[in-house]
Design an enzyme around this catalytic site. Structure first.
Site, PDB file in Angstrom:
ATOM      1  CB  THR A 230      -0.876  -0.053   1.282  1.00  0.00           C
ATOM      2  OG1 THR A 230      -1.864  -1.060   1.083  1.00  0.00           O
ATOM      3  CG2 THR A 230      -1.529   1.264   1.615  1.00  0.00           C
ATOM      4  NE  ARG A 258      -9.547  -6.804   3.440  1.00  0.00           N
ATOM      5  CZ  ARG A 258      -8.452  -6.035   3.488  1.00  0.00           C
ATOM      6  NH1 ARG A 258      -8.135  -5.277   2.473  1.00  0.00           N
ATOM      7  NH2 ARG A 258      -7.680  -6.037   4.542  1.00  0.00           N
ATOM      8  CB  THR A 281       1.191  -0.009   4.935  1.00  0.00           C
ATOM      9  OG1 THR A 281       1.278  -1.237   4.184  1.00  0.00           O
ATOM     10  CG2 THR A 281       2.529   0.250   5.602  1.00  0.00           C
ATOM     11  N   GLY A 284      -5.201  -4.883   7.222  1.00  0.00           N
ATOM     12  CA  GLY A 284      -6.182  -3.846   7.500  1.00  0.00           C
ATOM     13  C   GLY A 284      -7.150  -4.156   8.619  1.00  0.00           C
TER      14      GLY A 284
HETATM   15  N1  ASP Z   1      -3.692  -2.147   4.654  1.00  0.00           N
HETATM   16  C1  ASP Z   1      -4.016  -2.672   3.369  1.00  0.00           C
HETATM   17  C2  ASP Z   1      -5.315  -3.424   3.457  1.00  0.00           C
HETATM   18  O1  ASP Z   1      -5.548  -4.113   4.422  1.00  0.00           O
HETATM   19  C3  ASP Z   1      -2.958  -3.595   2.833  1.00  0.00           C
HETATM   20  C4  ASP Z   1      -1.571  -3.018   2.793  1.00  0.00           C
HETATM   21  O2  ASP Z   1      -1.208  -2.226   3.657  1.00  0.00           O
HETATM   22  O3  ASP Z   1      -0.812  -3.344   1.863  1.00  0.00           O
HETATM   23  O4  ASP Z   1      -6.086  -3.354   2.534  1.00  0.00           O
END
Ligand code: ASP
Length: 362
Positions: A230, A258, A281, A284
């Site tokens: 992310t 989701r 990040t 989540g």
């Molecule tokens: N936080 C993001 C999610 O759960 C994933 C990520 O940080 O890469 O969608």
């Protein structure tokens, strides 16, 4: 009247007549300082594990270059006294276009093989915020989040309604093949196979499966192993206003529908001039349950340093929920940006006014 008292009364009158002057002088000092805040910006390109174990020089150089370009896009805005909101959007748009990161082009895939992208941004001065989830065609999801903030009475829009709104706003639309990258698809196929699920057909318009199949997934370029990816940014402008932005393709192989923390205000993204700006990040679901970004700022508001607040959430609260992995970048009203992560690494970069750009890949 006794001369002593007359003199004191005169002195008091003189002092009183000076009050407005002193007040004006004081106010001008306050306003001068509030107009001369040291700008700062930090960006991240996701937290992760295996890429730090095995990072080879070519991959490290690629990340270094990409993060440097995105940081420069944000600092260019701040250097010309632009707003923190424009700075975080500019930096995130560069990362969304970069296939190394899991946002915009290069996004992870939902289990049906589609890209469902999420993004949010927040203005710390006004607490205005905009967010989108499960969108499919907008080249820059962060621009759509901003359009929701600026051109609707809402904070969040999702799915086909958000896609329609994006088209109506005239934002650039792209087909699924634009967002597709072979690296991310192979990573996705592995996640599905490892969890006993069927790999769906490649998206329409995607290039055919490479004719020389990779001998093994280990031979894929290192970003293949990138677990999260992310992207996000936090900034403080020369007027002292804070902003935060986050954009993602979400978790690989997620069920369609989701939604993670990134587009949820207070979970993966938050900014308030009273405390701090945060972009996160990681997995989540844990950030959502802790309202992690807001919680960091509450701790700052209560007097903790940004570093202590970030560390408390990332190293104590997050792991306390088993499986809570990830990191944050944080910027408050004063001082440099900080970061905290409980993974092996977090791709990030930062610059403060008067300093040099700094990029951390290893
Ligand atoms: N936080 C993001 C999610 O759960 C994933 C990520 O940080 O890469 O969608």
């Amino acid at each position: 009247m006794d001369n002593r008292f007359r003199n004191r009364a005169t002195t008091r009158r003189i002092h009183r007549s000076l009050y407005p002057l002193a007040l004006a002088f004081g106010l001008s000092l306050v306003s001068a300082s509030s107009h001369a805040q040291q700008w700062a910006i930090a960006i991240h390109g996701g937290a992760g594990e295996s890429e730090w174990e095995h990072m080879d020089p070519a991959t490290a150089a690629a990340y270094q270059r990409s993060l440097g370009i995105a940081l420069a896009a944000g600092t260019a805005v701040l250097k010309r006294d632009g707003s923190s909101l424009d700075a975080v959007e500019a930096a995130v748009e560069v990362l969304e276009d970069d296939p190394l990161f899991n946002a915009g082009r290069g996004s992870a895939f939902a289990a049906d093989g589609s890209n469902e992208m999420d993004a949010a941004l927040m203005n710390g001065e006004t607490l205005a915020a905009g967010s989108v989830a499960g969108i499919h065609f907008t080249r820059h999801p962060i621009a759509l989040a901003r359009a929701v903030m600026e051109h609707t009475p809402y904070v969040m829009m999702v799915g086909t309604g958000a896609d329609d709104f994006s088209r109506a706003q005239g934002l650039e639309q792209q087909p699924p093949s634009f967002f597709f990258t072979e690296m991310r698809w192979q990573e996705f196929a592995k996640v599905l196979k490892d969890s006993g699920r069927k790999v769906p057909p490649r998206p329409a318009g995607a290039p055919p499966e490479p004719s020389t199949p990779q001998a093994s997934l280990d031979q894929m370029p290192r970003p293949f192993a990138h677990r999260f990816g992310t992207v996000g940014a936090v900034a403080r402008d020369s007027k002292g206003h804070l902003a935060a932005a986050t954009s993602t393709g979400g978790m690989q192989g997620k069920l369609p529908g989701r939604v993670g923390d990134s587009p949820l205000i207070g979970a993966g993204t938050y900014a308030s001039d009273r405390s701090c700006a945060v972009s996160g990040t990681g997995v989540g679901e844990y950030f959502i349950r802790l309202t992690l970004a807001r919680e960091v700022c509450t701790l700052v508001e209560e007097g903790k340093t940004p570093q202590a607040a970030a560390d408390q959430m990332i190293h104590l609260e997050l792991p306390a929920l088993k499986g809570g992995e990830g990191g944050v970048i944080v910027l408050s009203k004063q001082g440099p940006p900080v970061w905290s992560n409980n993974t092996l690494g977090i791709f990030h970069a930062q610059q403060i006014q008067g300093g040099e750009p700094r990029v951390w890949v290893k």
